[in-house]
Design a protein around this motif. Structure first.
Motif, PDB file in Angstrom:
ATOM      1  N   GLY A   1      53.763  28.991 -15.457  1.00 22.34           N
ATOM      2  CA  GLY A   1      53.467  27.784 -16.486  1.00 22.34           C
ATOM      3  C   GLY A   1      52.708  27.970 -18.009  1.00 22.34           C
ATOM      4  N   ALA A   2      52.741  29.300 -18.329  1.00 23.88           N
ATOM      5  CA  ALA A   2      52.168  29.560 -19.664  1.00 23.88           C
ATOM      6  C   ALA A   2      53.353  28.829 -20.776  1.00 23.88           C
ATOM      7  CB  ALA A   2      52.093  31.208 -19.989  1.00 23.88           C
ATOM      8  N   THR A   3      52.634  28.052 -21.676  1.00 25.28           N
ATOM      9  CA  THR A   3      53.231  27.569 -22.888  1.00 25.28           C
ATOM     10  C   THR A   3      53.012  28.553 -24.291  1.00 25.28           C
ATOM     11  OG1 THR A   3      51.662  26.096 -23.106  1.00 25.28           O
ATOM     12  CG2 THR A   3      53.577  25.397 -21.953  1.00 25.28           C
ATOM     13  N   ALA A   4      52.038  29.398 -24.170  1.00 24.68           N
ATOM     14  CA  ALA A   4      51.604  30.320 -25.461  1.00 24.68           C
ATOM     15  C   ALA A   4      51.302  31.560 -24.723  1.00 24.68           C
ATOM     16  CB  ALA A   4      50.382  29.638 -26.176  1.00 24.68           C
ATOM     17  N   LEU A   5      51.559  32.599 -25.224  1.00 27.95           N
ATOM     18  CA  LEU A   5      50.970  33.948 -24.580  1.00 27.95           C
ATOM     19  C   LEU A   5      49.554  33.963 -24.299  1.00 27.95           C
ATOM     20  CD1 LEU A   5      52.555  36.326 -23.924  1.00 27.95           C
ATOM     21  CD2 LEU A   5      51.444  37.491 -25.816  1.00 27.95           C
ATOM     22  N   THR A   6      49.287  34.489 -23.144  1.00 31.22           N
ATOM     23  CA  THR A   6      47.911  34.468 -22.820  1.00 31.22           C
ATOM     24  C   THR A   6      47.419  35.891 -22.964  1.00 31.22           C
ATOM     25  OG1 THR A   6      48.410  34.996 -20.512  1.00 31.22           O
ATOM     26  CG2 THR A   6      48.470  32.845 -20.977  1.00 31.22           C
ATOM     27  N   GLU A   7      45.934  35.831 -22.569  1.00 29.63           N
ATOM     28  CA  GLU A   7      45.138  37.068 -23.191  1.00 29.63           C
ATOM     29  C   GLU A   7      45.456  38.123 -22.198  1.00 29.63           C
ATOM     30  OE1 GLU A   7      40.336  37.908 -23.919  1.00 29.63           O
ATOM     31  OE2 GLU A   7      41.046  36.010 -23.215  1.00 29.63           O
ATOM     32  N   ALA A   8      45.625  38.096 -20.999  1.00 26.82           N
ATOM     33  CA  ALA A   8      46.108  38.818 -19.810  1.00 26.82           C
ATOM     34  C   ALA A   8      47.229  38.657 -19.192  1.00 26.82           C
ATOM     35  CB  ALA A   8      44.823  38.942 -18.966  1.00 26.82           C
ATOM     36  N   TRP A   9      47.932  39.908 -18.731  1.00 27.30           N
ATOM     37  CA  TRP A   9      49.223  39.656 -17.871  1.00 27.30           C
ATOM     38  C   TRP A   9      49.307  38.457 -17.100  1.00 27.30           C
ATOM     39  CZ3 TRP A   9      52.885  41.695 -20.486  1.00 27.30           C
ATOM     40  CH2 TRP A   9      52.786  42.891 -21.226  1.00 27.30           C
ATOM     41  N   ASP A  10      48.110  38.457 -16.304  1.00 26.22           N
ATOM     42  CA  ASP A  10      48.084  37.332 -15.201  1.00 26.22           C
ATOM     43  C   ASP A  10      47.300  36.028 -15.882  1.00 26.22           C
ATOM     44  OD1 ASP A  10      45.782  38.671 -15.414  1.00 26.22           O
ATOM     45  OD2 ASP A  10      45.625  38.679 -13.220  1.00 26.22           O
ATOM     46  N   GLY A  11      47.248  35.826 -17.068  1.00 27.11           N
ATOM     47  CA  GLY A  11      46.577  34.869 -17.656  1.00 27.11           C
ATOM     48  C   GLY A  11      46.505  33.431 -17.029  1.00 27.11           C
ATOM     49  N   PRO A  12      47.776  33.030 -16.674  1.00 27.78           N
ATOM     50  CA  PRO A  12      47.873  31.703 -16.260  1.00 27.78           C
ATOM     51  C   PRO A  12      47.188  31.467 -15.020  1.00 27.78           C
ATOM     52  CG  PRO A  12      49.922  32.167 -17.103  1.00 27.78           C
ATOM     53  CD  PRO A  12      49.066  33.626 -17.002  1.00 27.78           C
ATOM     54  N   THR A  13      47.255  32.500 -14.268  1.00 24.50           N
ATOM     55  CA  THR A  13      46.488  32.502 -12.938  1.00 24.50           C
ATOM     56  C   THR A  13      44.985  32.979 -12.716  1.00 24.50           C
ATOM     57  OG1 THR A  13      47.606  34.529 -12.214  1.00 24.50           O
ATOM     58  CG2 THR A  13      48.458  32.650 -11.695  1.00 24.50           C
ATOM     59  N   ARG A  14      44.768  33.893 -13.966  1.00 25.71           N
ATOM     60  CA  ARG A  14      43.478  34.383 -13.868  1.00 25.71           C
ATOM     61  C   ARG A  14      42.672  33.797 -14.842  1.00 25.71           C
ATOM     62  NH1 ARG A  14      42.600  40.450 -16.559  1.00 25.71           N
ATOM     63  NH2 ARG A  14      40.419  40.520 -16.668  1.00 25.71           N
ATOM     64  N   GLY A  15      42.909  33.149 -15.601  1.00 25.86           N
ATOM     65  CA  GLY A  15      41.974  32.455 -16.444  1.00 25.86           C
ATOM     66  C   GLY A  15      42.188  32.980 -17.884  1.00 25.86           C
ATOM     67  N   LEU A  16      40.724  33.293 -18.502  1.00 24.89           N
ATOM     68  CA  LEU A  16      40.780  33.830 -19.791  1.00 24.89           C
ATOM     69  C   LEU A  16      41.640  33.077 -20.660  1.00 24.89           C
ATOM     70  CD1 LEU A  16      41.019  38.029 -19.488  1.00 24.89           C
ATOM     71  CD2 LEU A  16      39.070  36.242 -19.367  1.00 24.89           C
ATOM     72  N   SER A  17      41.589  33.486 -22.078  1.00 26.44           N
ATOM     73  CA  SER A  17      42.416  32.341 -23.179  1.00 26.44           C
ATOM     74  C   SER A  17      43.596  32.484 -22.840  1.00 26.44           C
ATOM     75  CB  SER A  17      42.243  33.301 -24.539  1.00 26.44           C
ATOM     76  OG  SER A  17      43.011  32.444 -25.543  1.00 26.44           O
ATOM     77  N   GLN A  18      44.290  31.140 -22.954  1.00 25.52           N
ATOM     78  CA  GLN A  18      45.783  30.739 -22.947  1.00 25.52           C
ATOM     79  C   GLN A  18      46.440  30.480 -24.151  1.00 25.52           C
ATOM     80  OE1 GLN A  18      47.008  30.086 -19.290  1.00 25.52           O
ATOM     81  NE2 GLN A  18      44.956  31.241 -19.244  1.00 25.52           N
ATOM     82  N   ASN A  19      45.674  31.273 -25.150  1.00 20.45           N
ATOM     83  CA  ASN A  19      46.482  31.396 -26.569  1.00 20.45           C
ATOM     84  C   ASN A  19      46.010  32.518 -27.441  1.00 20.45           C
ATOM     85  OD1 ASN A  19      47.634  30.647 -28.769  1.00 20.45           O
ATOM     86  ND2 ASN A  19      46.924  28.515 -29.045  1.00 20.45           N
ATOM     87  N   HIS A  20      46.794  33.840 -26.805  1.00 22.74           N
ATOM     88  CA  HIS A  20      46.303  35.210 -27.302  1.00 22.74           C
ATOM     89  C   HIS A  20      47.538  35.766 -27.674  1.00 22.74           C
ATOM     90  CE1 HIS A  20      41.984  36.017 -26.981  1.00 22.74           C
ATOM     91  NE2 HIS A  20      42.314  37.155 -27.323  1.00 22.74           N
ATOM     92  N   TYR A  21      47.693  36.209 -28.758  1.00 22.46           N
ATOM     93  CA  TYR A  21      49.104  37.083 -29.000  1.00 22.46           C
ATOM     94  C   TYR A  21      48.999  38.414 -28.993  1.00 22.46           C
ATOM     95  CZ  TYR A  21      48.058  38.174 -34.199  1.00 22.46           C
ATOM     96  OH  TYR A  21      47.559  38.561 -35.305  1.00 22.46           O
ATOM     97  N   MET A  22      47.874  39.163 -28.722  1.00 21.75           N
ATOM     98  CA  MET A  22      47.716  40.513 -28.788  1.00 21.75           C
ATOM     99  C   MET A  22      48.597  41.310 -27.878  1.00 21.75           C
ATOM    100  SD  MET A  22      44.220  41.272 -26.658  1.00 21.75           S
ATOM    101  CE  MET A  22      43.906  40.738 -24.946  1.00 21.75           C
ATOM    102  N   LEU A  23      49.159  40.755 -26.814  1.00 17.68           N
ATOM    103  CA  LEU A  23      50.089  41.516 -26.015  1.00 17.68           C
ATOM    104  C   LEU A  23      51.634  41.125 -26.258  1.00 17.68           C
ATOM    105  CD1 LEU A  23      48.544  40.851 -22.263  1.00 17.68           C
ATOM    106  CD2 LEU A  23      48.648  43.222 -23.740  1.00 17.68           C
ATOM    107  N   GLY A  24      51.811  40.585 -27.404  1.00 13.80           N
ATOM    108  CA  GLY A  24      53.087  40.199 -28.108  1.00 13.80           C
ATOM    109  C   GLY A  24      54.116  41.185 -28.528  1.00 13.80           C
ATOM    110  N   ALA A  25      53.866  42.352 -28.346  1.00 14.45           N
ATOM    111  CA  ALA A  25      54.846  43.390 -29.017  1.00 14.45           C
ATOM    112  C   ALA A  25      56.284  43.384 -28.579  1.00 14.45           C
ATOM    113  CB  ALA A  25      54.312  44.692 -28.466  1.00 14.45           C
ATOM    114  N   VAL A  26      56.533  42.872 -27.584  1.00 13.20           N
ATOM    115  CA  VAL A  26      57.863  42.710 -26.954  1.00 13.20           C
ATOM    116  C   VAL A  26      58.738  42.082 -27.990  1.00 13.20           C
ATOM    117  CG1 VAL A  26      57.970  40.583 -25.656  1.00 13.20           C
ATOM    118  CG2 VAL A  26      59.315  42.627 -25.160  1.00 13.20           C
ATOM    119  N   ASP A  27      58.135  41.051 -28.786  1.00 16.97           N
ATOM    120  CA  ASP A  27      58.955  40.229 -29.688  1.00 16.97           C
ATOM    121  C   ASP A  27      59.417  41.070 -30.811  1.00 16.97           C
ATOM    122  OD1 ASP A  27      59.487  37.383 -29.795  1.00 16.97           O
ATOM    123  OD2 ASP A  27      58.762  37.463 -31.815  1.00 16.97           O
TER     124      ASP A  27
END
Length: 830
Positions: free
Chosen positions: A696-722
């Motif tokens: 359900g993420a609609t923006a990249l999250t802070e952690a790989w499991d962000g949508p289920t773990r919590g933390l920020s739901q609007n973080h781009y630091m893991l976005g290198a694949v783009d």
């Protein structure tokens, strides 16, 4: 034939302070430029006919002074020796270059000024400032130079002077405050006029409120404003109206604003009790003009639904995680108190989740209604959210009551990326949404609990940002802010501006501070512009020398390590030493470009020393990050390590954190291991991007499991694949030795079952487009190369022996061809 004229990489800028601005342009058609002729009027500079393919030139005419207004045009000569017609003119105007140009004074409300009191104004409504003046005749030109602290909204006769918001941008406010220049002639009228400024504390003045979340508290400066309106009258005379003791001050309807915790507004309140404004002692030497696009409303997203939580609380869903303002549009009687609680996620009962590790808590805005139709949003702060609880709202109010106003720095979008794989498209979308959610006056790491300019993302993910947006001017301004944060001993802290001082290692890590060295080089490589390296060379050198002073035998022992990595066995000194090496090797290359030969030699030797020290100290390190960084440095060329990593990545066993992640895509991409990267990109198990999308993420999250773990739901630091999406799948890159995309390398990969890709971006020479499809044993590649560039095109090795290539293509190898500017189609088949 000549288009898109820019001054300092901006369109017709007002109020610039560079007295030797850079002019740039692009071409239409397919011809190559062999000469240019630039004229700057009125009579300021004429280059004559210059033999050159350069499409960027630095002003070299008569000295420019404060308020100089000029226009410029260019014509070019093509490869056949023909001169184009003159381009339409571009305009630029200088601002106030000296403190002596300012006759205005800093002013504020009397109750918000108490010299030396960091809590001045606490608990009081926000101040309004107003000055009235009379225009005796029509004006032909009107320029308003205005600045404020911490956030201001300026109006002329009740109308906003700009669509820019959250002004001014982040800076070290004690050293630099950014002012803006606006053309306000259309807002003025003959006779009586009023200039108004509303003030909020912003991040410059963060109160220690006890009922709201605060990342930190402290004051750089209490709210104040300075404004100078300069007028040219129709009869040739001049006028000036400035902030000073003749201005008035009152308390406004916004009764509280806290940069982190929320904003409270009582629409029933009207400005009353006007008193003489207080002149604030202070220097005008800190005033510097805006040099990049401001923050604006870039999207309006109406709520998609009004949800009802288990306890009956109305919750509005705008459909995607954003950063900006939740706007209310209501028709209610006066006196109803509404509480707006923003958040990225809902709990099991349908209520907004807020907690300190995720969004910060509590954060809320309140609004007390006036009577009748009304629209309101915060003006002096912003939130990160997808959902907004509106407590106290009548049951009959529907979803039309809430709209998300999406804010970001208004850098022009340049990139598009789409594939035949819906999951990959969604991954690109959530990364882009997270970039937008953190592209404010600095690149933040999240738009709620932090709102700080953490520096590692700025350079580690530079290409992710630059493929998608024109950030030439924006990144130069970021560098000014970073350089201001550098300490006397050369340290560059992990955040800039350094609004609060963290304890080591959160203050001193080379993969954060290294931004001061990497960004000037990246601007040169991407845009072909060496000016940032020239401007910040001493700061770059001081930082590398600072790292050297902290290293022992070439190894740097302190830092945060491979942040948010899943394998904690990677040694912190290994990651820091890699960052040290990257800074030193970049410094050597920058020195070489600038002709600093002695420095280039010295830093090359330092880079080699660090490499040898790394190889000796970390030869036994076997974590995924350890091996990736060794391969990236060239310390290791072990094919077995590539095999191990590729196999792990393909199987979803990625363990690297945000520091090693861009290197992983870079190393495996260079080695042609695109199938492994594709398998990871299309994985939906944890850890993966697909896991975020599927949950359900609609923006990249802070952690790989962000949508289920919590933390920020609007973080781009893991976005290198783009970046790999554009460079690997789209194939858009630069040939070795090229800068500014003068010579393109188009080398798309076609891994797995991927059937098609469409990718484009805008380079200094114009748009590059790549589109490819494969089906039934046939591969087709369409490439658009902008005028001024050429391209080496390398077809993927798909076992297809038959090639169909354009007549203009020059064969370079079995699968490689050279083409000039134009649109070209390549084919391959059985």
């Amino acid at each position: 034939m000549v288009t898109n004229l820019r001054t300092c990489d901006l369109i017709d800028p007002l109020g610039i302070e560079l007295t030797r601005p850079a002019f740039s342009w692009q071409l239409t058609g397919t011809t190559a430029q062999t000469g240019y002729h630039v004229q700057v009027e009125p009579g300021l500079w004429d280059t004559g006919e210059v033999e050159s393919a350069d499409q960027r030139v630095v002003y070299g005419g008569r000295p420019l002074t404060s308020r100089t207004a000029a226009s410029w045009r260019v014509r070019i000569r093509d490869a056949g020796g023909r001169w184009s017609g003159w381009s339409p003119p571009a305009r630029f105007e200088l601002g106030l270059l000296s403190a002596d140009d300012w006759t205005a004074s800093w002013i504020t409300h009397p109750d918000w000024h108490d010299e030396g009191n960091p809590r001045a104004g606490e608990g009081r409504p926000l101040p309004l400032l107003k000055g009235e003046f009379v225009l005796p005749q029509p004006v032909t030109r009107a320029r308003l130079h205005v600045a404020g602290l911490g956030v201001y909204v300026a109006t002329v006769n009740g109308a906003p002077v700009t669509d820019a918001v959250l002004e001014p941008p982040y800076t070290d406010f004690a050293r630099r405050v950014v002012y803006a220049t606006h053309d306000v002639a259309e807002l003025l009228r003959e006779g009586r006029n009023a200039l108004g400024v509303e003030l909020g504390p912003g991040i410059a003045h963060v109160f220690p409120h006890q009922d709201r979340y605060m990342k930190f508290f402290g004051s750089k400066a209490a709210p104040r404003a300075i404004a100078q309106l300069e007028l040219d009258y129709a009869d040739g005379s001049f006028g000036r109206f400035v902030t000073g003791p003749d201005w008035r001050a009152a308390e406004g309807p916004t009764v509280r604003s806290h940069w982190y915790g929320g904003e409270d507004h009582d629409a029933r309140r009207t400005a009353a009790g006007w008193r003489p404004a207080t002149v604030v002692p202070g220097t005008k030497d800190v005033l510097r003009s805006r040099a990049c696009p401001p923050i604006r409303v870039t999207e309006r997203l109406p709520a998609t639904a009004r949800l009802t939580a288990g306890d009956g609380t109305p919750v509005f869903d705008v459909g995607t995680v954003v950063a900006g303002w939740a706007e209310l549009s209501l028709d209610l009687p006066a006196g109803r108190c509404l509480r707006l609680v923003p958040g990225d996620q809902l709990d099991d009962y349908g209520r907004v989740i807020q907690s300190k590790p995720t969004t910060g808590a509590p954060i809320f805005n309140t609004y007390v209604t006036k009577d009748g139709p009304q629209t309101w949003h915060p003006s002096f702060r912003y939130d990160g959210f997808r959902y907004v609880e509106v407590q106290g709202l009548p049951e009959h109010v529907g979803p039309e009551a809430v709209t998300a106003l999406v804010l970001r720095a208004d850098n022009t979008p340049t990139g598009t990326f789409e594939t035949s794989d819906a999951l990959v498209n969604d991954i690109h979308t959530i990364i882009d949404r997270a970039v937008r959610g953190n592209m404010y006056s600095v690149l933040t790491d999240c738009p709620h609990r932090e709102k700080l300019g953490w520096l590692e993302q700025t350079h580690l993910l530079f290409d992710v940002v630059a493929y998608n947006y024109d950030v030439a001017a924006y990144y130069r301004e970021l560098l000014v802010t970073i350089a201001e944060a550098q300490t006397g001993d050369g340290l560059v802290p992990d955040i800039a501006p350094e609004f609060l001082v963290f304890d080591a290692p959160f203050r001193d890590d080379p993969n954060w501070g290294g931004a001061i060295v990497r960004i000037p080089w990246q601007l040169y490589r991407w845009y072909g512009d060496p000016s940032a390296m020239q401007t910040h060379y001493d700061a770059m050198r001081r930082y590398v020398d600072y790292l050297t002073s902290k290293a022992e035998d070439g190894v740097l022992g302190h830092g945060l390590g491979d942040w948010i990595g899943l394998d904690d066995s990677t040694p912190v000194p290994l990651v820091s030493t890699w960052g040290y090496w990257r800074a030193a090797s970049t410094m050597a290359r920058a020195a070489g470009v600038l002709g600093r030969d002695d420095d280039a030699k010295r830093y090359r030797a330092l880079s080699e020393q660090i490499t040898a020290a790394f190889a000796h100290a970390f030869s036994g390190a076997r974590s995924q990050a350890s091996e990736i960084l060794a391969l990236d440095m060239g310390v290791s060329t072990d094919e077995r390590a590539l095999d191990r990593i590729s196999e792990a990545v393909a199987g979803g066993g990625i363990t690297v954190g945000e520091i090693a992640l861009p290197a992983l895509f870079r190393v495996l991409g260079r080695a042609g291991r695109h199938d492994a990267l594709w398998a990871f990109a299309t994985s939906t198990s944890h850890p993966s991007y697909g896991y975020q999308v599927r949950h359900g993420a609609t923006a990249l999250t802070e952690a790989w499991d962000g949508p289920t773990r919590g933390l920020s739901q609007n973080h781009y630091m893991l976005g290198a694949v783009d970046a790999w999406f554009y460079r690997g799948l789209g194939g858009i890159g630069q040939a070795p030795g090229s800068n500014g995309f003068r010579r393109l390398l188009i080398e798309p990969a076609a891994p797995g079952d991927l059937e098609s890709v469409r990718a484009s971006t805008v380079t200094p020479y114009g748009g590059v487009e790549v589109s490819w499809t494969r089906a039934d044993g046939e591969f087709t590649l369409d490439v658009t190369v902008p005028p001024g560039s050429s391209a080496e095109v390398r077809l993927p090795e798909l076992g297809l022996a038959r090639h169909a290539v354009p007549d203009a293509a020059v064969k370079l190898g079995a699968h490689a061809y050279e083409v000039p500017a134009g649109r070209w189609t390549f084919g391959a088949g059985r």
